[in-house]
Design an enzyme around this catalytic site. Structure first.
Site, PDB file in Angstrom:
ATOM      1  N   LYS B  33       0.823  -1.204   0.000  1.00 21.37           N
ATOM      2  CA  LYS B  33       0.000   0.000   0.000  1.00 21.37           C
ATOM      3  C   LYS B  33       0.861   1.259   0.000  1.00 21.37           C
ATOM      4  CE  LYS B  33      -3.716  -0.195   2.309  1.00 21.37           C
ATOM      5  NZ  LYS B  33      -4.491  -0.484   3.526  1.00 21.37           N
ATOM      6  N   ARG B 103      -3.169   3.050   8.621  1.00 16.90           N
ATOM      7  CA  ARG B 103      -3.470   1.760   7.988  1.00 16.90           C
ATOM      8  C   ARG B 103      -2.229   0.876   7.965  1.00 16.90           C
ATOM      9  NH1 ARG B 103      -6.311   5.214   4.274  1.00 16.90           N
ATOM     10  NH2 ARG B 103      -8.521   4.643   4.143  1.00 16.90           N
ATOM     11  N   GLY B 112      -8.115  -7.002   4.517  1.00 16.40           N
ATOM     12  CA  GLY B 112      -8.979  -7.143   5.688  1.00 16.40           C
ATOM     13  C   GLY B 112      -8.364  -7.886   6.844  1.00 16.40           C
ATOM     14  N   MET B 114      -5.553  -7.080   8.631  1.00 18.77           N
ATOM     15  CA  MET B 114      -4.990  -6.295   9.727  1.00 18.77           C
ATOM     16  C   MET B 114      -5.854  -5.063   9.944  1.00 18.77           C
ATOM     17  SD  MET B 114      -0.985  -6.901   9.094  1.00 18.77           S
ATOM     18  CE  MET B 114      -1.177  -6.396   7.418  1.00 18.77           C
ATOM     19  N   ARG B 359      -3.422  -1.587  -6.388  1.00 21.92           N
ATOM     20  CA  ARG B 359      -2.615  -2.808  -6.278  1.00 21.92           C
ATOM     21  C   ARG B 359      -2.974  -3.703  -7.442  1.00 21.92           C
ATOM     22  NH1 ARG B 359      -5.978  -5.156  -1.083  1.00 21.92           N
ATOM     23  NH2 ARG B 359      -7.900  -5.405  -2.232  1.00 21.92           N
ATOM     24  N   HIS B 475     -16.307  -9.799   1.244  1.00 20.85           N
ATOM     25  CA  HIS B 475     -15.240 -10.664   1.745  1.00 20.85           C
ATOM     26  C   HIS B 475     -15.327 -12.053   1.133  1.00 20.85           C
ATOM     27  CE1 HIS B 475     -13.413 -13.475   4.671  1.00 20.85           C
ATOM     28  NE2 HIS B 475     -12.480 -12.531   4.725  1.00 20.85           N
ATOM     29  N   SER B 787      10.722 -43.621 -12.550  1.00 17.32           N
ATOM     30  CA  SER B 787       9.624 -42.699 -12.305  1.00 17.32           C
ATOM     31  C   SER B 787       9.533 -42.521 -10.797  1.00 17.32           C
ATOM     32  CB  SER B 787       8.317 -43.256 -12.864  1.00 17.32           C
ATOM     33  OG  SER B 787       7.286 -42.335 -12.644  1.00 17.32           O
ATOM     34  N   THR B 790       6.472 -40.090  -5.797  1.00 19.98           N
ATOM     35  CA  THR B 790       6.761 -39.169  -4.680  1.00 19.98           C
ATOM     36  C   THR B 790       5.761 -39.286  -3.547  1.00 19.98           C
ATOM     37  OG1 THR B 790       5.661 -37.417  -5.908  1.00 19.98           O
ATOM     38  CG2 THR B 790       8.070 -37.502  -6.024  1.00 19.98           C
ATOM     39  N   CYS B 854       5.513 -39.505 -11.095  1.00 25.04           N
ATOM     40  CA  CYS B 854       4.094 -39.805 -11.253  1.00 25.04           C
ATOM     41  C   CYS B 854       3.334 -39.706  -9.945  1.00 25.04           C
ATOM     42  CB  CYS B 854       3.912 -41.182 -11.886  1.00 25.04           C
ATOM     43  SG  CYS B 854       4.599 -42.507 -10.882  1.00 25.04           S
ATOM     44  N   TYR B 874      10.043 -35.691 -17.667  1.00 25.95           N
ATOM     45  CA  TYR B 874       8.611 -35.396 -17.719  1.00 25.95           C
ATOM     46  C   TYR B 874       7.990 -35.465 -16.333  1.00 25.95           C
ATOM     47  CZ  TYR B 874       7.707 -40.412 -17.224  1.00 25.95           C
ATOM     48  OH  TYR B 874       7.652 -41.693 -16.755  1.00 25.95           O
TER      49      TYR B 874
END
Lengths: 899, 899
Positions: B33, B103, B112, B114, B359, B475, B787, B790, B854, B874
């Site tokens: 800001k 502010r 919104g 703070m 912003r 909001h 491969s 994970t 994968c 890949y």
């Protein structure tokens, strides 16, 4: 150019009395047996002439689809010619036949695992010559039928049962019971039956051509490298498949030729105790395999032994004093040359001694220690060499419990004290049952009439072995000593009925599952479970371990949760406690309720109330540990296991607990359900618990600090506890708990006015901890010490749950996949790599980082050597394994110097 | 010297129309800001004069136990003086008071989250001056009471309920209902009540001294950085705590001063669609917080918008055409300067436009894409910049299903289409319920009268948001768009009773747990579950993704087990299938019986018989996959899960299965027990299964090869399947199965006379595989591809079971421990380190090694960037995430070039 890569490598090495192409250092190429025969020949000892075909030829045999290389033929023909010349006979000559033995011999000793063929060269014609020349027709035909049996078995794959049946039939028809009842004529008849049966089975007649016999035997001995027994043995002893076997072809000498003939095995010292006394057994008028087979009871070598064992048979010393004198002379030469205790096979042919084998003798741990210490006294070995001569792993034998001396013994029977140590367990009558029960975590004693190599997998699965038949050098006795298992052999009064699953001693009958205790030191077999006494370190053992302590770099600590454990640990030389598991302190029946209350508490105040009751007990635990350890470091691990481990599982127990806790059954059941996890190993435990319930951390830290102050005041020595946070994977986990513990240290300091000192560290037990070790140890305020929890680190690194791994690992081991089981010996390439990474990163960010290991690998010699090389500061293991660890650490240090 | 390390660093930066000490690039120091206000001032835009206190001062505030540094005072006093001069007023002067707004403003936008205090500088005396000067006593006192409310809330921590009660009481006593009914005199009275209440609560009178007010406000705004809302928001958006907030103090302008005053928010383009049209809302005679709070219904800016929305209120264009013209001009300047779509706050005071904030505008993914593509067309951005301007993760919004256009809709109510996408779920009425059900894996729609920052954790846990009150910039709408959640806002006919757990629309009543569907594109709320349609790639989306494909290095594949998945994958641009899980092919009801038969088979022949029935089905699966993929690579993973997953768990089902299989219940129960494991994740699965039951491997390999031949013949293109062996930890495991698969390839080749080609690789899913990747990939005959699995690699590396992790991870995230959840974004330091190690070692031993991933991380942008940098070939992800992966891969490539 290395040997292996030469296309025209020499495939055959000759030896004979006084001369040899090889020597004792060539066991890689010639196998142990071949190399030692060559060495003995060089030393001028009486060795029947022979030659060895190399292990390279074996490799070539397997590489070319089990075909012998063409280059081998001329070499073998020349060699067999040379033997013939030395022996004054000719192979294949019907008038003056050279008979040979064909034996396997690997780089490592594998007794009885591979095949042997004796008397090769006999056929329908040469057997007559043999009969004529020896003037003993019966001997000649007996030799011939033995050859046929062995050859049919090993080369032609004919089931031995065929021969047993034929022989039994013959005996029944003729009212005979013993082999010795049969005449030469009988044997001739039987041999005809044998040969017919073989032709019926194989479709071709039994080979009369001695060349065909020879080549068949050589190929079969190479082939026996891959028989199932040999494969199992190699797996057990971590012998690589790639080593292969050599084949030794040697002129026959006959221990069964006359009354002045004999065959025997002997040790240069007592393999059970290590005493410097000639020790062994022989059978007059017998061939080698008769001794090992345990069918006839062998006779002692010396008069002294004959007296002390009240042997019904005369000693060799008495029967053939000249041969005995020669044998003693040979023993002196051998011990001097090999600088080690030897185990030999010999044959006496018409009074002349022939040496058939020498090798480093297998021995009990007790003997190994005595021999090592004596050799140092005798100036044969240096202290360092003596330390390296003892297998560290074998020390566990000495740490076997023994039966309390003044215990009442319900004696069943007494056999030979074949392998020391005592053990109690359920009776099983075959190897398969032993294996099956082992998997269930049961302790069994394998009871057999006699054991054979087929029983090995069952022996591995047992805590002790009992046989009804066989001597101190029978298969059961030798193998049990090698494995460090208690063994009572040759308990002749025992009648075993495997089918019925029972055994009898006189009127007493025991069935499968009944408990017995065997005492391998006295040979006693006791009904039921006998009270045991734990071993102590003294005498030669203490001497050796004291030498070990002088040379090792690695410190040793013990895993000890209770004062009892801690006392044991000190007895066995622990330099500290590397792992005190605080949860084990809460499974005692008088404490578990408070713990359960804590686990089931519905909110923090309730949890704190339960913890408040736990605090004084926990503090007292630590007071006792600190007192016993007298200022030596004590690493205390904060509560680690999943909380559900503290809760009961049986409906009735759950109901009882609900009542005891004053909560509804529904609520308790809900809490149990809430704590249930799919993979508890990877769940809510370790530091994850503490971060969720920091009040547990607070109370444990308080108990530790207050105990330290109490003991410091009492003893005047500052106690500096090492607090270990389990399962840390992120530095933040460590930091969160470090703040809580620091806060508690300050609080206790303020309350008591005494300075609180401590070190804070973490276990490395998941791969992330190892990979991020730098961050976790980084100063300021990082971990001051690491302890590798290699049990869990192995599970997570391999993705293999220890509780579920048994069938998977058994399947893998059956395929020869592991050199060693990864939960026993550290997986060097996987888990070990993480250990190296963690060491390197941890120390890079904190040079003063202290590092130890507290998984079960801490008591395994191969793993200890790895940890030593990796630069750890200490290993921690169960108290009984401390001597193993001390010796293994010394050996690693010595080998490190040699590198 | 860097800014941060200077002890005497400048703490205050001034700005005012035409001049500023800061600029837009200084958001790190001045907050977004503050930096943008400075930039707007520099650009000559109408900005009320003010100054910004830096984030460094915030850091100093927290470093010194929440105390403002002494050096700040003179700087602030000088600055407030300067503002006064620019505004022609004096702070604290009762005759000509300067009023200010205080502010917060962080580096990242946290709308919104703070606190803000307006009208600071008013007290009992200056309020009179304000009344006199403006000639509007009511305005002055209304401003004063707003200030008191805000100050009491933010600085004095007085509960706002106190003021609500006092105001309600006053209205009730005086028969009033709306705030606008109150006169200046009424407000004066109420202010007295307020001040009494504050003194009663805090023990001190409300500060009259304006300096005291100012310092209190500055400290409180810094303090609001650590309020719970802000902490949750930061955790959600991965904003580090260390950034801190700046404080901007600015001369007040009053949107509530007169009928010619107003306040509003606007976007330079439509944030929902991206259309180039001025878009926003305003409230006449109001202060800023009134718009965001959603209490009054705001009016549109343009006439066009007023018409299309049939707004009851007039547009700004109609009411204040001059201000509107100024606003358009400001917009042009801002888009040119920032080269991005902007979101501004403005106030009109007596007809004069003042800019309070600009912003980078939050926008839907659809808008982001349209804006990016339009900016390229307009010459504002390059293609590369446009690619980087779109948040890859946000594309999932567009891949949300939408409601089938011709579905019958049981319409409940229509609200504003606040955030696109459609979702069905159970109704919940508060955030806590939403969170609780999410943990149970349930899909919920959060229904609130209006949302506030306190609801954020509940919004995160929901699949959609429905509110009864609030506009397109309320909001709920803003947050939902940011999260990519469907949202219908301001459905005014909805009556919600949270206490009762019900909502009503006219006569219809729905209760907690009832299913509704919301359509964020149309604003419709539908009773029950509506049929959904899956999205397609077209228009600007297709354009952008095509650009992405031009720049990315990383290939993208999809995880697809079925022909349906494979078709989806192709639609979304898959360049192959990276993971076809063969077990998923067997959970279909018509196949599971054969699978169960196989699992329960008592011996190999029985297993082979069951497998024989499975073979044709499996072959047909592969035929279809290969046909659809038309020669693109297809990686087929051999059977992976623990066998017990195929067996039923309920007693009734078990009984039925025993009957169907024709075996006894005892036998089936025993088999189930046998397959039960303590830690199935670390158990008998993957290649361990295949090594135990090689007939499974054989049949799967046969099905793959036969299918490949069928499709190769049909299409004339050779199909070269990639066969993936799961869970390999030892090279030997790979070798054992490679031999079996090779044997089957040869068999099929012989049977069919067609050449069989394939590649053989492995998943890297336990740490050991990664550490020993070199050995596993080493030529000859090593893995041809890897491969990374994970999901499992994360579980084993972290020692954390995904099924059990939720409460643990929630606890950790609550402590701000993770930047991102490790099962969503790859744990770079732990799991990522193993990926790097495996890449390095694998490629060192096999340069041609193909490597992909994968696990679910394959569709996560941050993880994709990691895999790109690590050199993988890949990523493979679920079909719907392919566009995300394609864009993320492009962004990673672009960022790589920039490095």
């Amino acid at each position: 150019m290395t040997r292996g890569s030469s296309a025209a490598a020499k495939g055959v090495y000759l030896f004979g009395t006084g001369t040899a192409e090889g020597d004792a250092d060539m066991s890689e190429l010639l196998g142990g047996k071949g190399a030692n025969l060559a060495e003995m020949a060089s030393l001028g000892l009486p060795v029947p002439p022979g030659f060895t075909i190399t292990t390279e030829v074996c490799a070539a045999y397997y590489a070319s689809d089990e075909k012998l290389p063409d280059s081998l033929k001329p070499e073998v023909l020349a060699a067999i010619d040379a033997i013939g010349k030395a022996a004054g006979r000719t192979f294949g000559d019907e008038d003056n036949p050279l008979l040979v033995a064909v034996r396997s011999g690997s780089r490592a000793s594998m007794p009885g695992m591979m095949d042997t063929i004796l008397n090769l060269g006999l056929n329908a014609r040469s057997v007559k010559t043999l009969a004529k020349k020896t003037g003993d027709e019966r001997f000649a035909y007996d030799s011939y039928r033995r050859f046929i049996e062995m050859y049919a078995d090993v080369v032609l794959n004919v089931d031995q049962g065929v021969f047993v049946d034929l022989l039994d039939n013959f005996k029944n028809l003729n009212g005979m019971s013993l082999d010795t009842d049969l005449t030469a004529e009988d044997w001739r008849e039987i041999i005809e039956d044998y040969q017919e049966a073989i032709e019926a089975e194989t479709g071709t007649p039994f080979p009369e051509d001695t060349s065909e016999q020879l080549w068949g035997a050589i190929a079969a001995v190479f082939g026996s490298w891959q028989n199932p027994r040999a494969i199992i043995y190699r797996r057990m002893h971590s012998i690589p498949d790639s080593w292969g076997t050599a084949v030794t072809v040697q002129a026959m000498v006959f221990g069964n030729m006359s009354e002045r003939s004999a065959t025997g095995v002997a040790f240069t010292r007592n393999p059970s105790t290590g005493e410097k006394e000639l020790y062994g057994e022989f059978l007059p008028k017998a061939q080698g395999e008769d001794v090992v087979a345990g069918i006839r009871t062998p006779q002692p070598l010396t008069e002294a032994a004959a007296e002390s064992s009240r042997s019904p048979g005369a000693s060799l010393e008495a029967l053939m004093p000249d041969a005995m004198r020669d044998l003693r002379r040979v023993f002196d030469r051998l011990e001097k040359r090999y600088r080690d205790m030897q185990d030999v096979e010999f044959t006496i042919e018409n009074g002349k001694l022939w040496m058939l084998q020498t090798r480093s003798a297998k021995r009990t741990a007790q003997a190994a220690i005595k021999v090592a210490v004596d050799f140092v006294k005798e100036g044969v070995l240096t202290m360092e060499e003596a330390l390296l001569s003892v297998d560290a792993q074998s020390l566990t034998q000495l740490l076997h419990p023994t039966i309390e001396p003044d215990a009442l013994r319900d004696l069943l029977v007494t056999g030979l004290p074949a392998s020391p140590g005592a053990a109690s367990g359920e009776i099983v009558f075959n190897a398969a049952e032993a294996e099956a029960l082992k998997v269930q975590g049961r302790q069994v004693i394998l009871v057999r009439t006699e054991t054979s190599p087929e029983d090995i997998h069952g022996m591995v699965s047992s805590v002790g072995i009992l046989t009804a038949r066989g001597g101190m050098t029978s298969h059961a006795a030798v193998v049990a000593r090698g494995m460090g298992l208690p063994c009572v052999a040759g308990a002749g009064q025992l009648r075993i009925d495997e089918e019925a699953g029972e055994m009898r001693v006189g009127q007493k009958r025991l069935v499968k599952g009944d408990i017995i205790t065997i005492d391998g030191a006295s040979g006693q077999v006791i009904n039921g479970r006998a009270p045991m006494r734990m071993p102590e370190l003294s005498g030669d053992f203490a001497t050796l371990i004291a030498w070990a302590d002088k040379v090792r770099r690695l410190k040793v600590r013990a895993n000890a949760d209770t004062p009892r454990d801690a006392l044991k640990a000190k007895t066995f030389g622990a330099e500290g406690i590397g792992l005190a598991r605080t949860e084990h302190m809460f499974f005692d029946s008088d404490r578990i309720l408070a713990m359960r209350e804590m686990v089931c508490a519905s909110d923090e105040p309730a949890r704190r109330a339960a913890l408040a009751r736990i605090l004084p007990m926990q503090r007292q635990d630590f007071v006792e540990l600190f007192e016993i350890m007298e200022g030596a470091p004590v690493t205390i691990r904060l509560l680690d296991p999943p909380l559900h481990e503290f809760l009961p599982r049986q409906p009735r127990e759950i109901e009882a607990l609900a009542k005891a806790l004053g909560i509804t059954l529904e609520k308790l059941t809900a809490r149990i359900a809430e704590l249930t996890e799919f993979n508890p190993m990877l769940g809510f435990r370790g530091c994850r618990l503490h971060i969720r319930y920091p009040e547990i951390t607070e109370v444990q830290a308080r108990a530790i600090f207050e105990a330290a102050i109490i003991v410091s005041k009492k003893t005047g020595k500052t106690v500096v506890p090492e607090i270990m946070i389990p399962l840390v994977a992120w530095r933040q986990e460590f930091d969160i708990l470090a703040v809580i513990i620091k806060g508690m240290a300050e609080a206790v300091q303020q309350e008591t006015g005494s300075k609180v000192e401590y070190q804070l560290g973490t276990m490395i037990e998941v791969p992330r901890s190892a990979l991020c070790a730098g961050e976790i140890a980084a100063e300021p305020n990082g971990a001051e010490f690491f302890s590798f929890g290699t049990n869990d680190l192995t599970q997570t690194t391999l993705g293999l749950s220890r509780d579920d791994a048994a069938p998977i690992l058994a399947n893998y081991a059956g395929r020869g996949m592991f050199e060693a089981e990864p939960f026993i010996t550290l997986d060097h390439d996987g888990v070990g790599e993480l250990v190296r990474i963690a060491m390197e990163r941890g120390r890079r960010w904190n040079r003063a980082l202290k590092v130890g290991i507290c998984g079960e690998h801490g008591g395994d010699p191969a793993s200890i050597a790895f940890f030593d090389r990796a630069g750890l500061d200490y290993v921690s293991c169960s108290p009984f394994r401390l001597p193993v660890a001390r010796l293994a650490a010394a050996q690693s240090a010595l080998r490190g110097k040699m590198r």
